[in-house]
Design an enzyme around this catalytic site. Structure first.
Site, PDB file in Angstrom:
ATOM      1  N   ALA A  75      48.534  40.811  32.636  1.00 38.62           N
ATOM      2  CA  ALA A  75      47.170  40.350  32.911  1.00 38.62           C
ATOM      3  C   ALA A  75      46.262  40.694  31.737  1.00 38.62           C
ATOM      4  CB  ALA A  75      46.655  41.002  34.182  1.00 38.62           C
ATOM      5  N   ALA A  76      45.422  39.744  31.364  1.00 34.93           N
ATOM      6  CA  ALA A  76      44.519  39.948  30.225  1.00 34.93           C
ATOM      7  C   ALA A  76      43.615  41.160  30.455  1.00 34.93           C
ATOM      8  CB  ALA A  76      43.681  38.697  30.010  1.00 34.93           C
ATOM      9  N   CYS A  77      43.241  41.389  31.733  1.00 31.34           N
ATOM     10  CA  CYS A  77      42.307  42.486  32.000  1.00 31.34           C
ATOM     11  C   CYS A  77      42.972  43.850  31.869  1.00 31.34           C
ATOM     12  CB  CYS A  77      41.661  42.336  33.370  1.00 31.34           C
ATOM     13  SG  CYS A  77      42.837  42.095  34.670  1.00 31.34           S
ATOM     14  N   HIS A  78      44.299  43.869  31.652  1.00 35.58           N
ATOM     15  CA  HIS A  78      44.974  45.151  31.435  1.00 35.58           C
ATOM     16  C   HIS A  78      45.266  45.397  29.965  1.00 35.58           C
ATOM     17  CE1 HIS A  78      46.398  44.840  35.789  1.00 35.58           C
ATOM     18  NE2 HIS A  78      45.331  45.597  35.697  1.00 35.58           N
ATOM     19  N   SER A  79      44.757  44.506  29.108  1.00 32.06           N
ATOM     20  CA  SER A  79      45.126  44.633  27.706  1.00 32.06           C
ATOM     21  C   SER A  79      44.601  45.939  27.106  1.00 32.06           C
ATOM     22  CB  SER A  79      44.629  43.426  26.915  1.00 32.06           C
ATOM     23  OG  SER A  79      43.253  43.301  27.114  1.00 32.06           O
TER      24      SER A  79
END
Ligand SMILES: Cc1ncc(COP(=O)(O)O)c(C=O)c1O
Length: 414
Positions: free
Chosen positions: A355-359
């Site tokens: 997920a992008a928000c976990h980058s």
């Protein structure tokens, strides 16, 4: 974007379709009036918003009045959880005054989610729990199917359960959850007991534009719509089955009365116009989009297998589970082939490890994959390759060759 690069991160976001850009631009130029104004510029904006509302409703099998525009998916998810807690409190207050059933009114509102939800559900629930405002059960997905199993959800229900929120499709594995079955079971529970009705929500962010989504068939009360996942701009909406009548909806914001007071604030006409156009495209072309993405993904998997042979593990394949047509989560086994390392050495491929928000969470393996039973050393090497409407077989060939060269380079460096 560098033209040499090949984008395979369509689960993170999608580029707006040309027709969408046109609709947004026209609205900016011609419908800039305040939609609440009675003169022509306002009326034009209002007409665009009404038309978009109809198109968004059609895409999810609802009625225009069931659509509330929001800033995006995060807001829509927050609005549902906020509503469930408010509704529980209101009901308990009414019960204290003898105006409602007191069943379930002991203790805190109880919310059930799965352990693979997006942060815009998980963190809201955790925040409420930490603040002592709600009890939360996070039902683990099966490590065999990567889905929440209906029986596990039912077993988690308590007398004070007020909301079940389970995503329709997971953003990392693409696993499709049994929402219809959960809703059917909960609806009979709702009927059997003189209890506070359990509200049913699904976050359909990753499903829309990829598979058919019909809120009535699913049986949900609320469904989250996220524009930037289906070639619309960064705006969203919440489907509510009869907001304020059949289904409770309590605003988080107070203001000028727009969106029937459920979500006040002067409407973002251009973005709403873009969302409506993107929804119209999905309604008209879904089967073409779906079959193109599926055949491209199957070709990608076939090429990966051919090149990497028994070193490949698919973290998006689970027996007995349906999967999004565009999502291939894959690990190439090897001690130096962590996902982040592979991606940062690829010359052509643009993708993500999850997920992008976990980058920002460093190079730790995705907790979503771990929760789905993927061993830690395999999860550490995961690459989430998500194809789009325009991804070609030629793109796939280039990406697989890029991965082959990168793997060779990383192994030689070691
Ligand atoms: C499953 C899911 N839910 C919610 C969101 C959040 O949507 P938004 O970025 O519009 O806030 C996303 C995407 O980022 C998502 O993948």
């Amino acid at each position: 974007m560098n033209l040499d690069r090949i984008y395979m991160d369509y689960n993170a976001t999608t580029p707006p379709e040309p027709e969408v850009i046109k609709a947004v631009t026209e609205a900016l130029q011609e419908a800039w009036g305040n939609p609440s104004s009675n003169y022509i510029a306002g009326a034009k904006a209002k007409a665009i918003i009404n038309h978009s509302r109809e198109n968004v409703a059609r895409m999810v099998g609802g009625k225009a009045e069931d659509i509330i525009f929001t800033s995006g998916g995060t807001e829509a998810n927050n609005l549902v959880i906020h509503t469930a807690v408010e509704h529980f409190r209101k009901n308990c207050r009414a019960a204290e005054q003898g105006e409602a059933h007191s069943n379930g009114c002991t203790g805190l509102p109880h919310i059930i989610i799965s352990n693979v939800e997006h942060d815009s559900v998980r963190l809201v629930a955790e925040h409420l729990q930490r603040d002592g405002k709600a009890d939360v059960t996070s039902v683990p997905v099966s490590k065999t199917t990567a889905r929440v199993e209906v029986e596990d959800v039912i077993a988690a229900v308590r007398p004070n359960t007020c909301l079940i929120s389970v995503m329709l499709a997971n953003n990392e594995t693409g696993a499709i959850m049994p929402i219809q079955e959960i809703c059917q079971r909960i609806k009979s529970l709702n009927k059997q007991h003189e209890r506070l009705r359990i509200l049913l929500h699904t976050d359909a962010a990753q499903a829309l534009g990829k598979i058919r989504v019909d809120a009535c068939e699913l049986g949900v009360d609320y469904l989250t719509i996220v524009g930037h996942k289906f070639y619309a701009p960064r705006i969203g909406a919440l489907y509510v089955n009869g907001p304020g009548t059949r289904t409770p909806l309590y605003p988080m914001l107070f203001g000028g009365g727009q969106e029937r007071n459920f979500r006040p604030g002067t409407e973002n006409t251009p973005m709403i116009a873009g969302l409506g156009k993107a929804a119209e495209l999905v309604t008209s072309n879904l089967s073409d989009y779906e079959s193109h993405m599926r055949s491209t993904k199957l070709y990608l998997e076939e090429r990966l297998r051919a090149v990497f042979k028994d070193r490949i593990r698919f973290n998006s394949h689970y027996p007995g589970s349906d999967n999004l047509p565009n999502t291939c989560n894959v690990s190439i086994l090897g001690p130096t082939l962590q996902g982040w390392r592979v991606l940062s050495n690829c010359r052509r491929l643009l993708a993500s490890v999850g997920a992008a928000c976990h980058s920002g969470s460093g190079n730790r393996p995705s907790h979503i994959l771990l929760n789905c039973g993927v061993p830690s050393e395999v999860a550490a090497n995961a690459l989430r390759l998500s194809v789009g409407r325009g991804t070609t077989k030629e793109d796939v060939d280039i990406v697989v060759e890029d991965l082959r060269e990168t793997v060779q380079l990383l192994e030689e460096m070691n």
